[in-house]
Write a protein that holds these residues in place. Structure first.
Motif, short mmCIF file in Angstrom:
data_model
loop_
_atom_site.label_atom_id
_atom_site.label_comp_id
_atom_site.label_asym_id
_atom_site.label_seq_id
_atom_site.Cartn_x
_atom_site.Cartn_y
_atom_site.Cartn_z
N PHE A 28 -1.00 -8.75 64.65
CA PHE A 28 -0.40 -9.53 65.74
C PHE A 28 0.23 -8.55 66.72
O PHE A 28 1.11 -7.79 66.37
N ARG A 29 -0.25 -8.55 67.97
CA ARG A 29 0.26 -7.67 69.02
C ARG A 29 0.73 -8.53 70.18
O ARG A 29 -0.03 -8.82 71.10
N PRO A 30 1.99 -8.97 70.19
CA PRO A 30 2.47 -9.87 71.24
C PRO A 30 2.48 -9.23 72.62
O PRO A 30 2.56 -9.92 73.63
N GLN A 32 -0.04 -7.71 73.94
CA GLN A 32 -1.40 -7.72 74.46
C GLN A 32 -1.97 -9.13 74.44
O GLN A 32 -1.44 -10.02 73.80
N HIS A 33 -3.08 -9.30 75.16
CA HIS A 33 -3.76 -10.59 75.15
C HIS A 33 -5.22 -10.35 74.84
O HIS A 33 -5.85 -9.59 75.57
N PRO A 34 -5.85 -10.86 73.83
CA PRO A 34 -5.26 -11.78 72.87
C PRO A 34 -4.26 -11.07 71.96
O PRO A 34 -4.35 -9.87 71.74
N ALA A 35 -3.32 -11.82 71.45
CA ALA A 35 -2.25 -11.25 70.65
C ALA A 35 -2.72 -10.87 69.26
O ALA A 35 -2.16 -9.98 68.64
N VAL A 36 -3.72 -11.54 68.73
CA VAL A 36 -4.27 -11.19 67.43
C VAL A 36 -5.49 -10.32 67.69
O VAL A 36 -6.46 -10.77 68.30
N ILE A 75 1.16 -19.13 66.62
CA ILE A 75 -0.03 -18.55 67.22
C ILE A 75 -0.76 -19.66 67.96
O ILE A 75 -1.04 -20.71 67.39
N THR A 76 -1.06 -19.43 69.23
CA THR A 76 -1.81 -20.42 70.00
C THR A 76 -3.29 -20.07 69.96
O THR A 76 -3.67 -18.96 69.60
N SER A 78 -5.24 -19.43 72.34
CA SER A 78 -5.57 -18.32 73.24
C SER A 78 -5.17 -16.97 72.67
O SER A 78 -5.64 -15.93 73.14
N ASP A 79 -4.32 -16.95 71.65
CA ASP A 79 -3.92 -15.70 71.00
C ASP A 79 -4.97 -15.20 70.01
O ASP A 79 -4.96 -14.03 69.63
#
Length: 91
Positions: A28-30, A32-36, A75-76, A78-79
């Protein structure tokens, strides 16, 4: 599997234990996008989630709350990583 064979991890989708080398790691990298993101080298910092690299487990991990449970955060959609989970370099 015998004790001492190597690290054992649990797939977040099917909940089966397997050798670390048989699974692929996501972090999980909040920032960045995507976060996962797919951790190709399994060395990125942060909490990791391990998934079998087959279509069945990857789809189940993306369509259930498996990543949210593994990362202990919301987690959404889009993540989440897309169907292409084999990037050539990390995050």
């Amino acid at each position: 599997m015998n004790a001492g064979d190597g690290p054992v991890r649990t797939c977040i989708a099917c909940r089966q234990k397997d050798d670390r080398n048989a699974l692929t790691r996501f972090v999980f990298r909040p920032d960045q996008h995507p976060a996962v993101v797919h951790d190709v080298s399994a060395t990125l910092p942060g909490r990791g989630a391990w998934v079998h690299p087959d279509e069945k487990c990857l789809t189940k991990a993306r369509t259930t709350a498996a990543f949210a449970r593994a990362f202990r955060t919301k987690i959404t959609a889009s993540d989440l990583p897309g169907p292409d989970t084999e990037p050539k370099e990390n995050g």
